[in-house]
Design an enzyme around this catalytic site. Structure first.
Site, PDB file in Angstrom:
ATOM      1  CG  ASP A 106      -7.852  -1.709  -2.502  1.00  0.00           C
ATOM      2  OD1 ASP A 106      -8.981  -1.223  -2.340  1.00  0.00           O
ATOM      3  OD2 ASP A 106      -6.812  -1.044  -2.396  1.00  0.00           O
ATOM      4  CG  HIS A 146      -2.035   0.980   1.157  1.00  0.00           C
ATOM      5  ND1 HIS A 146      -1.883   2.311   1.474  1.00  0.00           N
ATOM      6  CD2 HIS A 146      -3.342   0.832   0.788  1.00  0.00           C
ATOM      7  CE1 HIS A 146      -3.043   2.929   1.322  1.00  0.00           C
ATOM      8  NE2 HIS A 146      -3.940   2.066   0.896  1.00  0.00           N
TER       9      HIS A 146
END
Length: 459
Positions: free
Chosen positions: A378, A321
């Site tokens: 995600d 991330h």
């Protein structure tokens, strides 16, 4: 002393330290106040830099620039921390529901039982759309992306709800907040139904926020629909985990639009448009495209090899991330939820088998562990939404529904400050310097300057 200068000095009077900037060109030094928040790194206040030194700062992407003060969300990417109003995301996802978190983001405190009941009832009473808005959907093609539909419909809300567009009125601001939170699932579900060619399903006051969303998306008039509590809880957690994430691209877009005095519905429409970008809200959709490209478990080693090859541009989606240099705290919660959903549905899907094998490798392989390339939120949310049989173009719609409360909380916070300045970033100009205008009949042709042009049509 000018009023402008006095205001800046008053705002920075609480600074305990100063950062000294030395200008080697003119031999001058400038003391810039250093501000400290309740948590996080210190911030150098450069508001007087151009006035005093005649220079701007250059920060593409604003990755080293604080654009505002906020008391809503705190992120520590190095240590994998995400807190809303001081409460960890893990605690909120485990012990609260989405509307609990909505109240917290809007008001700064968790609601009492009475406040929770009143808030839930208020949101429930605003879930229906103005009936004329339903006709707006017919103006879109059936194969339109649901996010394109959402941008248009949310922007159109300001044409129907004139009693909540006065941004100077706190009561109207709160009414707009309630309406946006309440109507977004209806708008999103209708976008899905329209693209599927199915009739709209109206919201039900007897259902919770997440239950309503599932029913409006999946129920049909010809059959009874019962909401699966495991799936409803999973959807609620997806909404909680995506409710706010500090000054990301879409939230910054909402704040920038709001700084001009635009009405709240227009600001949220702008946020949805920003979220639509594949580098932002489209990440979980990209995860599914990656799984489809891999295709089967026996192909995973080839893609792992490519991901490790520094000469290959290929990257596995849903791992690591930009903000979190540790494990994404939202992914910890979503991982358990993901396995709960797959266990409940008992789905035998080759792509989900690929996902689970990729997850296993990522948490065990030294290459991923050393680089902290853990599965992020995600990755898991994409798998859950795939298991719910939602098309990939609906993934970002779910994200937009969840993030609406974060957008409106930041907009409301900004409007409450009373001293919001219109956003106006500076630039480093690298274009032509001053040139003299020449008449069209004496201008040099493009071809003579070595340029080639391909003329297009009317499109």
């Amino acid at each position: 002393m000018s009023e402008k200068k006095a205001n800046v000095e008053a705002e920075t009077a609480s600074a305990q330290h100063y950062f000294t900037l030395h200008d080697n060109v003119n031999g001058k030094s400038y003391d810039l106040p250093v501000l400290e928040g309740s948590e996080g790194p210190r911030v150098i206040d450069i508001r007087t830099l151009y006035r005093d030194a005649g220079v701007f700062t250059f920060d593409p992407g604003f990755t080293s620039t604080a654009s505002c003060e906020s008391g809503i969300t705190y992120i520590d990417g190095e240590n994998g921390i995400l807190r809303h109003r001081g409460y960890s995301i893990e605690d909120l996802a485990e012990n609260s529901d989405y509307l609990d978190v909505c109240y917290l983001l809007l008001h700064g405190e968790l609601p009492s039982p009475e406040e929770k009941g009143d808030f839930d009832q208020t949101i429930t009473s605003h879930t229906m759309l103005h009936e004329q808005l339903n006709y707006l959907y017919r103006g879109f093609r059936r194969d339109a992306h649901p996010m394109a539909v959402m941008v248009g419909v949310v922007g159109a809300l300001s044409a129907f709800y004139h009693d909540s567009t006065d941004i100077s009125d706190p009561r109207q601001r709160m009414t707009a907040a309630h309406r946006l939170i309440a109507k977004m699932p209806t708008i999103g579900a209708y976008s899905y139904k329209y693209c599927m060619g199915q009739p709209f399903v109206y919201p039900s006051n007897s259902l919770s926020y997440s239950e309503n969303l599932l029913k409006m998306m999946f129920a049909v008039p010809t059959e009874e629909y019962e909401v699966n509590p495991v799936l409803a809880r999973a959807m609620d957690r997806i909404l909680i985990l995506h409710a706010d994430h500090e000054q990301n691209a879409s939230t910054s877009t909402v704040r920038l639009a709001g700084s001009s005095g635009a009405n709240p519905f227009a600001c949220i429409a702008a946020g949805i448009a920003s979220l639509w970008g594949p580098a932002h809200g489209g990440a979980n959709e990209a995860v599914l495209k990656m799984l489809e490209e891999i295709g089967s478990k026996d192909q995973i080693p080839n893609y792992i090899k490519r991901a490790k090859d520094v000469k290959d541009d290929y990257r596995l989606m849903g791992f690591g991330h930009r903000v979190y240099k540790n494990y994404d705290p939202r992914a910890k919660v979503m991982r358990k939820t993901c396995h709960d959903v797959l266990g409940e549905l008992g789905i035998n899907d080759p792509l989900l088998e690929v996902a689970m094998e990729l997850e296993r490798i990522a948490v065990e392989d030294d290459y991923f562990v050393e680089r902290k390339l853990y599965p992020n939120v995600d990755f898991y949310s994409g798998i859950i939404l795939k298991a719910l049989r939602l098309p990939t173009n609906m993934f970002t719609v779910i994200f937009a529904i969840a993030r609406t409360v974060g957008w409106i909380a930041h907009w409301k916070e900004m409007m409450s400050e009373g001293s919001t300045k219109i956003g106006r970033p500076r630039q480093l100009y690298v274009g032509e310097t001053e040139r003299k205008f020449t008449a069209v009949d004496v201008r040099e042709s493009k071809q003579s300057r070595g340029w080639s042009w391909l003329w297009g049509g009317n499109g």
